[in-house]
Write an enzyme that holds these catalytic residues in place. Sequence first.
Site, PDB file in Angstrom:
ATOM      1  N   GLY A 154       0.803  -1.223   0.000  1.00 41.14           N
ATOM      2  CA  GLY A 154       0.000   0.000   0.000  1.00 41.14           C
ATOM      3  C   GLY A 154       0.836   1.273   0.000  1.00 41.14           C
ATOM      4  N   THR A 169      -7.244   2.463   6.225  1.00 39.17           N
ATOM      5  CA  THR A 169      -8.424   2.084   5.425  1.00 39.17           C
ATOM      6  C   THR A 169      -8.121   1.080   4.308  1.00 39.17           C
ATOM      7  OG1 THR A 169      -8.157   3.912   3.866  1.00 39.17           O
ATOM      8  CG2 THR A 169      -9.511   4.326   5.825  1.00 39.17           C
ATOM      9  N   ASP A 175       2.748   2.463   2.284  1.00 33.46           N
ATOM     10  CA  ASP A 175       4.082   2.206   2.843  1.00 33.46           C
ATOM     11  C   ASP A 175       5.045   1.756   1.739  1.00 33.46           C
ATOM     12  OD1 ASP A 175       5.989   1.947   4.800  1.00 33.46           O
ATOM     13  OD2 ASP A 175       5.069   0.221   5.790  1.00 33.46           O
ATOM     14  N   TYR A 192      -5.389  -2.530   6.711  1.00 34.50           N
ATOM     15  CA  TYR A 192      -5.857  -2.613   8.101  1.00 34.50           C
ATOM     16  C   TYR A 192      -7.386  -2.576   8.245  1.00 34.50           C
ATOM     17  CZ  TYR A 192      -1.133  -2.454  10.126  1.00 34.50           C
ATOM     18  OH  TYR A 192       0.157  -2.749  10.511  1.00 34.50           O
TER      19      TYR A 192
HETATM   20  N1  AR6 Z   1      -1.379   7.396  -2.372  1.00 36.24           N
HETATM   21  C1  AR6 Z   1      -2.497   7.682  -1.647  1.00 36.24           C
HETATM   22  N2  AR6 Z   1      -3.293   6.747  -1.116  1.00 36.24           N
HETATM   23  C2  AR6 Z   1      -2.948   5.449  -1.325  1.00 36.24           C
HETATM   24  C3  AR6 Z   1      -1.797   5.066  -2.057  1.00 36.24           C
HETATM   25  C4  AR6 Z   1      -0.991   6.109  -2.594  1.00 36.24           C
HETATM   26  N3  AR6 Z   1       0.118   5.848  -3.307  1.00 36.24           N
HETATM   27  N4  AR6 Z   1      -1.736   3.704  -2.055  1.00 36.24           N
HETATM   28  C5  AR6 Z   1      -2.788   3.254  -1.366  1.00 36.24           C
HETATM   29  N5  AR6 Z   1      -3.542   4.295  -0.928  1.00 36.24           N
HETATM   30  P1  AR6 Z   1      -2.778   1.030   3.218  1.00 36.24           P
HETATM   31  P2  AR6 Z   1      -3.241   0.703   6.135  1.00 36.24           P
HETATM   32  C6  AR6 Z   1      -4.759   4.279  -0.076  1.00 36.24           C
HETATM   33  O1  AR6 Z   1      -3.121  -0.404   3.010  1.00 36.24           O
HETATM   34  O2  AR6 Z   1      -4.633   0.243   5.916  1.00 36.24           O
HETATM   35  C7  AR6 Z   1       1.279  -1.744   4.820  1.00 36.24           C
HETATM   36  O3  AR6 Z   1       1.698  -3.011   4.461  1.00 36.24           O
HETATM   37  C8  AR6 Z   1      -5.499   2.973  -0.007  1.00 36.24           C
HETATM   38  O4  AR6 Z   1      -6.458   2.908  -1.052  1.00 36.24           O
HETATM   39  O5  AR6 Z   1      -1.590   1.594   2.546  1.00 36.24           O
HETATM   40  O6  AR6 Z   1      -2.967   1.707   7.218  1.00 36.24           O
HETATM   41  C9  AR6 Z   1       1.929  -1.237   6.100  1.00 36.24           C
HETATM   42  O7  AR6 Z   1       3.269  -1.677   6.203  1.00 36.24           O
HETATM   43  C10 AR6 Z   1      -6.165   3.055   1.374  1.00 36.24           C
HETATM   44  O8  AR6 Z   1      -7.399   3.753   1.290  1.00 36.24           O
HETATM   45  O9  AR6 Z   1      -2.579   1.362   4.805  1.00 36.24           O
HETATM   46  C11 AR6 Z   1       1.046  -1.825   7.172  1.00 36.24           C
HETATM   47  O10 AR6 Z   1       1.409  -3.163   7.454  1.00 36.24           O
HETATM   48  C12 AR6 Z   1      -5.209   3.905   2.196  1.00 36.24           C
HETATM   49  O11 AR6 Z   1      -4.326   4.505   1.254  1.00 36.24           O
HETATM   50  C13 AR6 Z   1      -0.336  -1.781   6.553  1.00 36.24           C
HETATM   51  O12 AR6 Z   1      -0.117  -1.808   5.134  1.00 36.24           O
HETATM   52  C14 AR6 Z   1      -4.386   3.165   3.237  1.00 36.24           C
HETATM   53  O13 AR6 Z   1      -4.083   1.862   2.802  1.00 36.24           O
HETATM   54  C15 AR6 Z   1      -1.053  -0.510   6.884  1.00 36.24           C
HETATM   55  O14 AR6 Z   1      -2.379  -0.595   6.392  1.00 36.24           O
END
Ligand code: AR6
Length: 166
Positions: A31, A118, A33, A121
């Site tokens: 994601g 979102t 990260d 997680y």
């Molecule tokens: N720019 C903006 N938003 C984004 C992008 C981007 N490049 N990529 C994804 N999103 P997530 P979490 C949105 O899964 O739920 C990792 O493995 C995506 O659609 O990135 O906090 C970490 O190491 C979603 O709505 O974060 C942790 O283990 C939102 O960003 C875990 O994932 C967050 O999605 C954290 O999970």
Amino acid sequence: MRIEANLGDITDQDVDAIVNAANSALAGGGGVDGAIHRAAGADQMHAACAKLGGCAIGDAKATPGFRLPAKWVIHTVGPRYRDGRHGEPEALASCYRRSVEVAEELEATSIAFPAISTGIYGYPREEAAHIAVKTLMDLQPKTLLLVRLVSFDDYGLSLYQNEMGG
Ligand code: AR6
């Protein structure tokens, strides 16, 4: 402090600090990260994160942005969503508060947030948008002039706009 919501990729944001949706080991992942590590330069970002000794859920810690347009990355750890009765709302609100506090310590004037928790997680997007906007609106930072909520898709943007009353 102005709060705005935009469609976009967090790694493209031309602000002083972008926020990473990290894990508590600050070990990198998928994601947001994964995208931030790749865009910043994976080796440098990995080494900088390793020096921080992890990060508790709801807390935030900063590294440089390296190759990103942003000067800083503020790594925060959102809660994994279970049923909303295990402290998830408080932990998510804390991510926004602590990230702003760290930005203030860095004297950042602008910060961009992704929708923490979102994705992987599993936090319900509607509730998460409500918590993000409400928590940020309650803050009165000193150096920070702009907070940008960055959504990856139209639905997420519409949630922010609804919460912001526009
Ligand atoms: N720019 C903006 N938003 C984004 C992008 C981007 N490049 N990529 C994804 N999103 P997530 P979490 C949105 O899964 O739920 C990792 O493995 C995506 O659609 O990135 O906090 C970490 O190491 C979603 O709505 O974060 C942790 O283990 C939102 O960003 C875990 O994932 C967050 O999605 C954290 O999970």
